[in-house]
Scaffold this motif. Structure first.
Motif, mmCIF file in Angstrom:
data_model
loop_
_atom_site.group_PDB
_atom_site.id
_atom_site.type_symbol
_atom_site.label_atom_id
_atom_site.label_comp_id
_atom_site.label_asym_id
_atom_site.label_seq_id
_atom_site.Cartn_x
_atom_site.Cartn_y
_atom_site.Cartn_z
ATOM 1 N N MET A 1 0.832 -1.201 0.000
ATOM 2 C CA MET A 1 0.000 0.000 0.000
ATOM 3 C C MET A 1 0.862 1.245 0.000
ATOM 4 O O MET A 1 1.788 1.367 0.784
ATOM 5 N N THR A 2 0.581 2.158 -0.911
ATOM 6 C CA THR A 2 1.278 3.437 -0.931
ATOM 7 C C THR A 2 0.812 4.274 0.252
ATOM 8 O O THR A 2 -0.370 4.326 0.568
ATOM 9 N N ASP A 3 1.749 4.926 0.930
ATOM 10 C CA ASP A 3 1.397 5.749 2.084
ATOM 11 C C ASP A 3 0.423 6.850 1.675
ATOM 12 O O ASP A 3 0.526 7.436 0.601
ATOM 13 N N LEU A 4 -0.521 7.144 2.593
ATOM 14 C CA LEU A 4 -1.457 8.238 2.360
ATOM 15 C C LEU A 4 -0.852 9.536 2.881
ATOM 16 O O LEU A 4 -0.220 9.559 3.934
ATOM 17 N N HIS A 37 -12.632 12.235 -5.566
ATOM 18 C CA HIS A 37 -11.433 11.652 -6.181
ATOM 19 C C HIS A 37 -10.436 11.225 -5.107
ATOM 20 O O HIS A 37 -9.835 10.139 -5.204
ATOM 21 N N SER A 38 -10.256 12.057 -4.083
ATOM 22 C CA SER A 38 -9.317 11.729 -3.022
ATOM 23 C C SER A 38 -9.746 10.452 -2.293
ATOM 24 O O SER A 38 -8.912 9.582 -2.001
ATOM 25 N N VAL A 39 -11.045 10.326 -1.999
ATOM 26 C CA VAL A 39 -11.534 9.139 -1.294
ATOM 27 C C VAL A 39 -11.367 7.895 -2.152
ATOM 28 O O VAL A 39 -10.924 6.838 -1.681
ATOM 29 N N ARG A 45 -5.811 2.538 -2.699
ATOM 30 C CA ARG A 45 -4.523 2.273 -2.061
ATOM 31 C C ARG A 45 -4.670 1.364 -0.843
ATOM 32 O O ARG A 45 -3.824 0.495 -0.597
ATOM 33 N N ILE A 46 -5.723 1.587 -0.074
ATOM 34 C CA ILE A 46 -5.924 0.781 1.132
ATOM 35 C C ILE A 46 -6.436 -0.613 0.768
ATOM 36 O O ILE A 46 -6.118 -1.602 1.439
ATOM 37 N N GLY A 47 -7.243 -0.677 -0.269
ATOM 38 C CA GLY A 47 -7.806 -1.959 -0.672
ATOM 39 C C GLY A 47 -9.108 -2.294 0.015
ATOM 40 O O GLY A 47 -9.430 -3.468 0.208
ATOM 41 N N ALA A 63 -14.786 -0.746 7.909
ATOM 42 C CA ALA A 63 -13.399 -0.412 7.582
ATOM 43 C C ALA A 63 -13.195 1.097 7.589
ATOM 44 O O ALA A 63 -12.154 1.603 8.025
ATOM 45 N N GLY A 64 -14.199 1.825 7.122
ATOM 46 C CA GLY A 64 -14.101 3.282 7.101
ATOM 47 C C GLY A 64 -14.030 3.885 8.488
ATOM 48 O O GLY A 64 -13.289 4.852 8.733
#
Length: 305
Positions: A1-4, A37-39, A45-47, A63-64
């Protein structure tokens, strides 16, 4: 996962708090499309899907909820990191500099009677601290949930063997208080009166004791908080069984009677995260709470054995 990035975390927290993309966009000064778009990018990225989209807005998925709580806590730590780093950079004594917002969650009686003197001393010693206190009912997840969700840095909570410290939090007991019988002054048989109760009282550590007392009836009046209970008792509408902290400043017209050597008690303490426990502001508040509770006791001329 890419860091947020921090901004992506802010968007997640804002959508979770506002329960909608449009409202979050207004709060953040962004366009709705940019928030959406950001969400979507964060979800990819999180999956995991973080929000259920609908006509009424956006509801966090399980999860949210977890991700939003982590996001709030991470963002808060970034704020604390900056504040404390600037204090250190200020030179000798800078590590003792405590400033900035300090978010506290407390149930009603603690917010009324424990926090004010502790915060008075805290702000006198550290004028840069800005206490932000939220009163939260000690039912369900209570004040501990505010810390877990990243909405508070420290909670004043009821803790003990039947309400253990939540995983992910650290804490300690500040005060052990006893329960007493509260009834209209001058009544010849107070234990025969109807019971006035409130929801928070039912979640205390007294359940086993309570169930074993055949003289305690089912509540005929269920009040919203302990202040309403005391007001009703003072008007002769019944008796109540209440913890000591709730009895500070009790109105005229009531009598406080001890429940004997087997009386129930409850523990009041503080809860925070391991990371916040190391922050200067939280450590300073814990010191003041300990100092306050070290001499705290219910003392009332209307109390009898």
């Amino acid at each position: 996962m890419t860091d947020l990035a921090p901004q992506e975390l802010r968007v997640i927290a804002a959508v979770a708090d506002a329960r909608g993309f449009s409202a979050a966009a207004r709060d953040l000064g962004m366009t709705q499309s940019a928030v959406s778009h950001s969400v979507r990018t964060s979800e990819r990225r999180i999956g995991a899907v973080l929000f259920e989209r609908g006509r009424r807005g956006a509801t966090p998925t399980p999860a949210g909820d977890v991700v939003a709580a982590h996001a709030r806590r991470i963002l808060r730590l970034l704020d604390v990191m900056g504040t404390e780093a600037r204090g250190i950079a200020a030179g000798p004594g800078g590590t003792d500099t405590v400033s900035g917002p300090l978010r506290i969650a407390a149930f009603r009686s603690a917010a009324l009677h424990l926090l004010p003197p502790a915060l008075e001393r805290l702000t006198a010693r550290h004028p840069g601290v800005e206490p932000v206190v939220r009163m939260v009912r000690e039912v369900g997840r209570g004040t501990a949930g505010e810390v877990l969700d990243g909405r508070a840095d420290l909670a004043v909570a009821t803790i003990g063997t039947t309400s253990p410290v939540e995983p992910g939090l650290v804490g300690g007991v500040l005060l052990e208080e006893e329960y007493s019988l509260v009834h209209p002054a001058g009544h010849s048989a107070p234990r025969t009166l109807p019971l006035v109760d409130w929801d928070e009282n039912c979640t205390s550590y007294t359940r086993d004791w309570w169930a074993a007392q055949n003289w305690i009836p089912e509540a005929t009046v269920q009040a919203e908080d302990d202040g309403a209970v005391l007001s009703m008792v003072s008007r002769g509408l019944g008796m109540a069984i209440m913890p000591g902290l709730s009895l500070h400043g009790a109105p005229d017209g009531i009598r406080i009677t001890a429940l004997g050597p087997d009386r129930p008690t409850r523990s009041i303490g503080y809860l925070t995260t391991p990371e916040q426990a190391r922050s200067l502001a939280v450590r300073a508040l814990i010191r003041e709470l300990r100092a306050e509770c070290g001499g705290a006791a219910v003392s009332d001329s209307r109390k009898s054995d």
